[in-house]
Design a protein around this motif. Structure first.
Motif, PDB file in Angstrom:
ATOM      1  N   TYR A  63       0.819  -1.221   0.000  1.00 49.33           N
ATOM      2  CA  TYR A  63       0.000   0.000   0.000  1.00 49.33           C
ATOM      3  C   TYR A  63       0.849   1.266   0.000  1.00 49.33           C
ATOM      4  O   TYR A  63       0.304   2.368   0.098  1.00 49.33           O
ATOM      5  N   LYS A  64       2.171   1.126  -0.111  1.00 47.42           N
ATOM      6  CA  LYS A  64       3.124   2.238  -0.156  1.00 47.42           C
ATOM      7  C   LYS A  64       2.965   3.172   1.042  1.00 47.42           C
ATOM      8  O   LYS A  64       2.923   4.382   0.915  1.00 47.42           O
ATOM      9  N   ARG A  65       2.884   2.578   2.220  1.00 49.96           N
ATOM     10  CA  ARG A  65       2.717   3.334   3.454  1.00 49.96           C
ATOM     11  C   ARG A  65       3.973   3.331   4.321  1.00 49.96           C
ATOM     12  O   ARG A  65       3.953   3.812   5.433  1.00 49.96           O
ATOM     13  N   GLN A  66       5.071   2.790   3.824  1.00 47.85           N
ATOM     14  CA  GLN A  66       6.303   2.762   4.609  1.00 47.85           C
ATOM     15  C   GLN A  66       6.953   4.147   4.611  1.00 47.85           C
ATOM     16  O   GLN A  66       6.941   4.835   3.595  1.00 47.85           O
ATOM     17  N   PRO A  67       7.507   4.550   5.748  1.00 49.05           N
ATOM     18  CA  PRO A  67       8.059   5.905   5.867  1.00 49.05           C
ATOM     19  C   PRO A  67       9.513   6.011   5.392  1.00 49.05           C
ATOM     20  O   PRO A  67      10.360   6.542   6.100  1.00 49.05           O
ATOM     21  N   PHE A  68       9.812   5.508   4.215  1.00 48.16           N
ATOM     22  CA  PHE A  68      11.183   5.502   3.721  1.00 48.16           C
ATOM     23  C   PHE A  68      11.302   6.221   2.390  1.00 48.16           C
ATOM     24  O   PHE A  68      10.334   6.345   1.640  1.00 48.16           O
ATOM     25  N   LYS A  69      12.508   6.645   2.092  1.00 48.89           N
ATOM     26  CA  LYS A  69      12.879   7.136   0.773  1.00 48.89           C
ATOM     27  C   LYS A  69      14.042   6.282   0.292  1.00 48.89           C
ATOM     28  O   LYS A  69      14.822   5.776   1.081  1.00 48.89           O
ATOM     29  N   ILE A  70      14.163   6.118  -1.009  1.00 48.45           N
ATOM     30  CA  ILE A  70      15.209   5.309  -1.610  1.00 48.45           C
ATOM     31  C   ILE A  70      16.297   6.247  -2.135  1.00 48.45           C
ATOM     32  O   ILE A  70      16.006   7.155  -2.903  1.00 48.45           O
ATOM     33  N   LYS A  71      17.537   6.018  -1.714  1.00 47.28           N
ATOM     34  CA  LYS A  71      18.669   6.802  -2.200  1.00 47.28           C
ATOM     35  C   LYS A  71      19.496   5.907  -3.116  1.00 47.28           C
ATOM     36  O   LYS A  71      20.045   4.905  -2.688  1.00 47.28           O
ATOM     37  N   ARG A  72      19.552   6.292  -4.387  1.00 46.42           N
ATOM     38  CA  ARG A  72      20.305   5.528  -5.382  1.00 46.42           C
ATOM     39  C   ARG A  72      21.556   6.297  -5.773  1.00 46.42           C
ATOM     40  O   ARG A  72      21.479   7.421  -6.265  1.00 46.42           O
ATOM     41  N   THR A  73      22.703   5.682  -5.592  1.00 45.88           N
ATOM     42  CA  THR A  73      23.968   6.303  -5.957  1.00 45.88           C
ATOM     43  C   THR A  73      24.272   5.992  -7.416  1.00 45.88           C
ATOM     44  O   THR A  73      24.214   4.842  -7.847  1.00 45.88           O
TER      45      THR A  73
END
Length: 91
Positions: A63-73
């Motif tokens: 449900y895309k409710r996780q409190p994260f952001k994805i950091k891609r190097t």
């Protein structure tokens, strides 16, 4: 096979990587969030038949409710930060 939806791009942000959550990012999100839930963190979805922290974490990701952001190097040292709502979750 799941039909892919069209993802809106912000014209002000130039992104180089693809807007799909990789299987490695998915596993990392599920494991990290399951650890947080088992340590007593707030839960962002409600379900009566899900009991374990891993299952709750998977449901939050669905449900895309996780409190994260994805950091891609990137290879040149720069990085992109993606919100979970901007990424398509493939199975």
């Amino acid at each position: 096979m799941k039909k892919m939806k069209k993802i809106k791009k912000d014209k002000n942000r130039k992104m180089y990587s693809v807007p799909y959550l990789t299987k490695y990012e998915k596993v990392n999100l599920i494991g990290t969030r399951a650890k947080q839930i088992s340590d007593g963190s707030d839960i962002y979805v409600i379900s009566k038949n899900v009991k374990t922290a891993v299952d709750i974490s998977k449901l939050e990701l669905e449900y895309k409710r996780q409190p994260f952001k994805i950091k891609r190097t990137m290879p040149d040292g720069r990085y992109e930060i993606w919100s979970l709502n901007e990424l398509e979750v493939l199975e």
